[in-house]
Structures are given as C-alpha cells and as structure tokens.
Write a protein that holds these residues in place. Structure first.
Motif, mmCIF file in Angstrom:
data_model
loop_
_atom_site.group_PDB
_atom_site.id
_atom_site.type_symbol
_atom_site.label_atom_id
_atom_site.label_comp_id
_atom_site.label_asym_id
_atom_site.label_seq_id
_atom_site.Cartn_x
_atom_site.Cartn_y
_atom_site.Cartn_z
ATOM 1 N N LEU A 1 -3.610 -3.876 5.005
ATOM 2 C CA LEU A 1 -4.729 -3.240 4.088
ATOM 3 C C LEU A 1 -4.037 -2.243 3.106
ATOM 4 O O LEU A 1 -4.666 -2.242 1.951
ATOM 5 N N MET A 2 -3.108 -1.360 3.557
ATOM 6 C CA MET A 2 -2.666 -0.444 2.902
ATOM 7 C C MET A 2 -1.921 -1.276 1.445
ATOM 8 O O MET A 2 -2.085 -0.822 0.402
ATOM 9 N N SER B 1 -4.359 -2.445 -0.699
ATOM 10 C CA SER B 1 -5.077 -1.557 -1.695
ATOM 11 C C SER B 1 -3.810 -1.014 -2.682
ATOM 12 O O SER B 1 -4.285 -0.952 -4.072
ATOM 13 N N ASP C 1 -3.295 -3.946 -5.224
ATOM 14 C CA ASP C 1 -4.445 -4.041 -6.343
ATOM 15 C C ASP C 1 -4.587 -3.153 -7.192
ATOM 16 O O ASP C 1 -4.651 -3.389 -8.362
ATOM 17 N N ALA C 2 -4.389 -1.773 -6.887
ATOM 18 C CA ALA C 2 -4.316 -0.800 -7.783
ATOM 19 C C ALA C 2 -3.227 -0.830 -8.829
ATOM 20 O O ALA C 2 -3.536 -0.743 -9.981
ATOM 21 N N ALA D 1 -10.028 -8.987 -3.782
ATOM 22 C CA ALA D 1 -9.174 -7.652 -2.572
ATOM 23 C C ALA D 1 -10.123 -7.142 -2.040
ATOM 24 O O ALA D 1 -9.777 -6.801 -0.695
ATOM 25 N N ASN D 2 -11.337 -6.664 -2.444
ATOM 26 C CA ASN D 2 -12.506 -6.089 -1.617
ATOM 27 C C ASN D 2 -12.784 -6.912 -0.683
ATOM 28 O O ASN D 2 -13.022 -6.514 0.648
ATOM 29 N N ALA E 1 -10.315 -6.974 1.947
ATOM 30 C CA ALA E 1 -10.231 -5.450 2.697
ATOM 31 C C ALA E 1 -11.280 -5.313 3.604
ATOM 32 O O ALA E 1 -11.229 -4.812 4.629
ATOM 33 N N GLN E 2 -12.608 -5.919 3.294
ATOM 34 C CA GLN E 2 -13.635 -5.827 4.165
ATOM 35 C C GLN E 2 -13.514 -6.408 5.413
ATOM 36 O O GLN E 2 -13.687 -5.911 6.632
#
Length: 164
Positions: A35-36, A39, A42-43, A56-57, A60-61
């Motif tokens: 997950l890290m 994130s 993606d950023a 990505a969301n 992540a969900q």
C-alpha cells in the motif's frame, strides 16, 4: 514500584500463539508495504510525469480492507484492545475479575457480530456484483477477509480469556 522493562510488558507469545501470529505479521507487513509503495509511486508519477497509476485508489481501497482484516487478530494477540481500567484498581479483587470477564465477553460479542455482518455483506456484494468504481474490482473478497479477521479475533479473545 518500578515500572516493568519494555520486554516485560504485554503477554508473552508461546506455542500456538507464536505460530498463529507469524503469518499475520508477514501478511500485514507485505500489505502495508504494498500500500505504501502504491501510494508513493502514484504520487511520484502524478507529480513528475503527470501520469498517475490508473485505478490506484481502487487498489488502495481493497488492500486497506485486507490490512484491517489482518490487524484485528494481531491486536487481540498483542493485548492492544481498548479497555479503560483506570478506576478498576480501586475496586475489590472479585469485582475486578468480574469486570474483566464482562469486558472480554462484550468484546467477543462485538467481534462476532462484526464477523457475521461482514459475512452477510460479502454475500450481498457478491450477489449484486458490487465493485470498485474505476477498475470494477469486486468488494466481496474484502468483506470475506474482514469477516474472517473478526471471527478469528473473537476466537483468539475467547481462548486468551479462557487461558487466564
């Protein structure tokens, strides 16, 4: 009275507890690092080349629901459940034991209820075809994972309480 050393706090893991805990710790660590990584990637891609990871969301969900499912049994094993026992020390020993049992039984009941609700939510999500918005990832496995995590937590809490 001196405070206990850090290694003396919390329950000691022995036998079945250690074998039960190890796969959850490994799975939880892999999920959190995944997950890290998702994130951060993606950023980074969004900022540097203006091209974020598609969905990505949604990923992540789903990953986060599995992290939560893995966390429940680990919290029970490590004794990290929320209990406010500030005033408990002022009560007679017999009342302390009764209240400790009552709080454990209430925790077991709540975890069992959550497992039951999550299981039926999984059945509904599967029958309705409930999915994430962008990638259409099914929600049912997430609900099943939470149901399993809560159910295992209730069983572990019962075993922990019974062993005291």
């Amino acid at each position: 009275m001196p405070s206990p050393a850090p290694e003396d706090t919390g329950p000691r893991l022995t036998g079945w507890r250690r074998r039960f805990e190890a796969p959850f710790v490994v799975a939880g660590a892999l999920l959190v690092f995944g997950l890290m990584g998702l994130s951060v990637a993606d950023a980074f891609l969004r900022s540097v080349i203006n091209s974020p990871i598609f969905g990505a969301n949604d990923y992540a969900q789903i990953i986060l629901s599995f992290v939560v499912a893995v966390s429940f049994p680990l919290c029970v094993l490590s004794g990290r459940l929320i209990a406010i026992d500030t005033l408990l020390r002022f009560f007679p020993a017999r009342l302390q034991v009764f209240l400790d049992w009552a709080s454990s039984l209430l925790g077991i009941a709540m975890l069992t209820y959550l497992a039951w609700r999550a299981f039926f939510n999984a059945l509904e999500a599967a029958s309705f075809g409930e999915t994430t918005l962008l990638l259409q990832l099914p929600f049912a496995p997430s609900y099943y994972a939470v149901a399993l995590g809560c159910g295992l937590s209730a069983v572990v809490l019962l075993l922990e309480r019974w062993a005291k």
